[in-house]
Write an enzyme that holds these catalytic residues in place. Sequence first.
Site, short mmCIF file in Angstrom:
data_model
loop_
_atom_site.label_atom_id
_atom_site.label_comp_id
_atom_site.label_asym_id
_atom_site.label_seq_id
_atom_site.Cartn_x
_atom_site.Cartn_y
_atom_site.Cartn_z
N ARG A 178 73.79 34.68 51.86
CA ARG A 178 74.00 35.51 53.05
C ARG A 178 75.02 34.90 53.99
O ARG A 178 75.79 35.63 54.65
CB ARG A 178 72.66 35.74 53.77
CG ARG A 178 72.74 36.79 54.86
CD ARG A 178 71.36 37.07 55.45
NE ARG A 178 70.87 35.94 56.23
CZ ARG A 178 69.84 36.01 57.08
NH1 ARG A 178 69.18 37.16 57.21
NH2 ARG A 178 69.45 34.97 57.76
N HIS A 233 64.26 47.21 46.39
CA HIS A 233 63.81 45.97 45.75
C HIS A 233 62.30 45.98 45.50
O HIS A 233 61.87 46.07 44.36
CB HIS A 233 64.23 44.71 46.53
CG HIS A 233 65.69 44.61 46.78
ND1 HIS A 233 66.62 44.62 45.77
CD2 HIS A 233 66.40 44.51 47.94
CE1 HIS A 233 67.84 44.53 46.28
NE2 HIS A 233 67.73 44.48 47.60
N ASP A 277 73.98 47.52 44.68
CA ASP A 277 73.74 46.64 45.81
C ASP A 277 74.98 45.83 46.20
O ASP A 277 75.88 46.35 46.84
CB ASP A 277 72.55 45.73 45.48
CG ASP A 277 71.99 45.02 46.70
OD1 ASP A 277 72.57 45.13 47.79
OD2 ASP A 277 70.95 44.34 46.57
#
Length: 456
Positions: A86, A273, A324
């Site tokens: 991230r 998810h 995604d």
Amino acid sequence: MPAPKSLFCRQILLPEGWASDVVLGIGGDGRITSVGPCSEAAGTPEEAAGPVVPALQNLHSHAFQRAMAGLAEIAGSTDDSFWTWRDTMYRLVGRMSPDDIEAVAAKLYSELLKGGFGHIVEFHYFHHAAGGRHYANPAETSLRIIRAAKATGIGLTHLPVFYAHAGFGGTEPGEGQRPFIHDIDQFLSLLDALQPECAAASATLGLAIHSLRAATPDEMRTILAAEKTGGPIHIHVAEQEREVEDCIAWSGRRPVEFLLDEMPVDDRWCAIHATHMTADETARLARSGAVAGLCPATEANLGDGIFPATDFAALGGAYGVGTDSHVATTVAEELRLLEYGQRLRDRRRNRLATGAGASVGRTVFDATLKGGAQAAGLGSSGIHVGARADLVVLDGNDPFIGTAKDDQILDRWLFALGNGAVRDVMAAGQWVVREGRHNQEESIDSAFREVLARLV
């Protein structure tokens, strides 16, 4: 408006099963007007160059992340995870302009079309400039997504994302998250502004809550009570084990458990998810009518875990697939990894087949087509009168495809050939991919190359 056309299909997968020698009538609006035998066709239809199947819906996308594919594969000094990945993503966000977002999205959407997807559900949370500075038009980056979809021909469900916090309980967002942040009034105003824009582009508008980390329960309830889109509602949930631990520490409940207890989850919802669930959560999510939005390539890339697909499917749960973060861009790779993850966990083969003699390829293709259409807010799925003409033509000259029949075609494509089997793709009645090339490939690639050269 384009002229009507017709397409002769020697083999075609219809909702009722495989059929031979079928002619599709396609109106100038890009929708299927007739499905019938060749003898009923007027004039001489074009002949498809191989078996025809419906293009799938891609139910989860962060388009801008395609620009960083392959750039987060350098090992760090600690145990790498979603949370270290991230940080790389935040650095990319800080350097991207609206022009960059549009160019990257167009490149991605052209790749997805070539990979067998005909519709994209864009989970769009990149709203502002670096540091959280708002653009003069608050919908600027959403409009770039809409433009990229229109330019490439892919169908679009646009989901602006509400994102307000860094962690459970309303934690203040970090600097890297500032480009994503809205308050409730800003977010609802954005939805209102996008209604006419999506309608004009024949796009479906819904909304997303980024996650239980990023919105408080009261904020979620306020938005759900006030929104007027009528479209799908998506949320990331239970993607990582740390998320589960943090949710329990905050609420005493696991993420999927909390979501089902506290929110009106029904068939408008898609739980993205939902990787880490107990048996009870799995059963409750299946009963809720919500779609489980699975992203096998990204989940594998991030080391998230393996969704309990065999148990969920056995309980009648609906599921679909998305790409995604776009480390993969093809139907074949996502469906193959979906099945292979179950095999690796169970150390057995053919896990998602519906029973003895059933094709795994057909099982997962049918399930993801149906679940993807629901998650995209499209209602029905497949090739039928009234549906948008989103079609994939597999390469009839390939020996594997040319000698296969019925469900063998899907098994060959998904488990033996991959993307090389996709020859032509029609989106809304127009050929956008021919012999593996998108009709705007040169200009799209040129713009994308310029963006990468500057960002990387």
